[in-house]
Design a protein around this motif. Structure first.
Motif, PDB file in Angstrom:
ATOM      1  N   THR A  34     -12.902 -75.722  54.055  1.00 24.19           N
ATOM      2  CA  THR A  34     -11.992 -76.811  54.405  1.00 24.19           C
ATOM      3  C   THR A  34     -10.564 -76.354  54.682  1.00 24.19           C
ATOM      4  N   PRO A  35      -9.950 -75.499  53.865  1.00 23.99           N
ATOM      5  CA  PRO A  35      -8.555 -75.135  54.157  1.00 23.99           C
ATOM      6  C   PRO A  35      -8.389 -74.085  55.264  1.00 23.99           C
ATOM      7  N   HIS A  36      -9.446 -73.726  55.953  1.00 25.46           N
ATOM      8  CA  HIS A  36      -9.369 -72.694  56.991  1.00 25.46           C
ATOM      9  C   HIS A  36      -9.786 -73.251  58.349  1.00 25.46           C
TER      10      HIS A  36
END
Length: 193
Positions: A34-36
């Motif tokens: 998700t954060p990438h």
């Protein structure tokens, strides 16, 4: 007939356990991605490139590609649309601001970026898997499908852009907004010496 050891139930229990473990592990890696967003989208572009290369080399499965294109266009419209569409829901207070004096309401997408990415990647993988079955290789004249998809794309995007202009919203933000303070009004009484 099953014996007292219950081999059928143990096999189904083992299958359920494997399914549960697989789902949990898959969700773990999905959450970690998700954060990438850049890495996720580069991976999706890689998968799409492999799919397009396969379709090009096989010279077939154009109807699958056309269906994939229509689905991706539908996802794009959901990604570019606000969650509270003033045309559909009416102007009952939950609308986008249309004047400078209206209250600022952040743009919230109908389809969030992560779900947009996940749906695109899943659709490309399913289409890729379908290229291994000849039953899906329906013979069609692909230039007509391509022209029709391009016309559909431009008409749909024109409608979406007109909607954006009418309700004054931009579905993308470039960085964090900064408060610059009130601008001083220009003095017309200053003398020019």
């Amino acid at each position: 007939m099953e014996g007292p050891s219950g081999d059928g139930s143990s096999a189904s229990t083992a299958l359920e356990k494997w399914k549960s473990d697989f789902t949990r592990k898959f969700q773990y890696y999905l959450d970690r991605s998700t954060p990438h967003p850049l890495g996720r989208w580069l991976g999706t572009i890689g998968v799409a490139s492999i799919y397009l290369l396969r379709v090009y080399l096989i010279q077939g499965f154009y109807i699958i590609t056309y269906g994939l294109g229509i689905y991706l266009l539908n996802l794009l419209i959901g990604f570019l649309s606000p969650i509270a569409d003033p045309e559909i829901e009416g102007l009952d207070g939950a609308s986008l601001p249309t004047k400078g004096s209206d209250e600022f309401k952040p743009f919230i997408r109908r389809l969030p970026e992560f779900k947009f990415w996940y749906s695109i990647t899943k659709a490309i993988c399913i289409a890729f898997a379908m290229t291994f079955f000849s039953v899906f290789d329906v013979p069609v004249f692909w230039p007509i499908l391509l022209c029709y998809w391009i016309v559909l794309f431009f008409l749909t995007m024109k409608r979406q852009i007109m909607h954006m202009i009418k309700y004054k919203y931009i579905p993308f933000s470039l960085g964090k907004q900064k408060y610059t303070g009130k601008k001083a009004p220009a003095n017309s009484t200053q003398s020019k010496y």
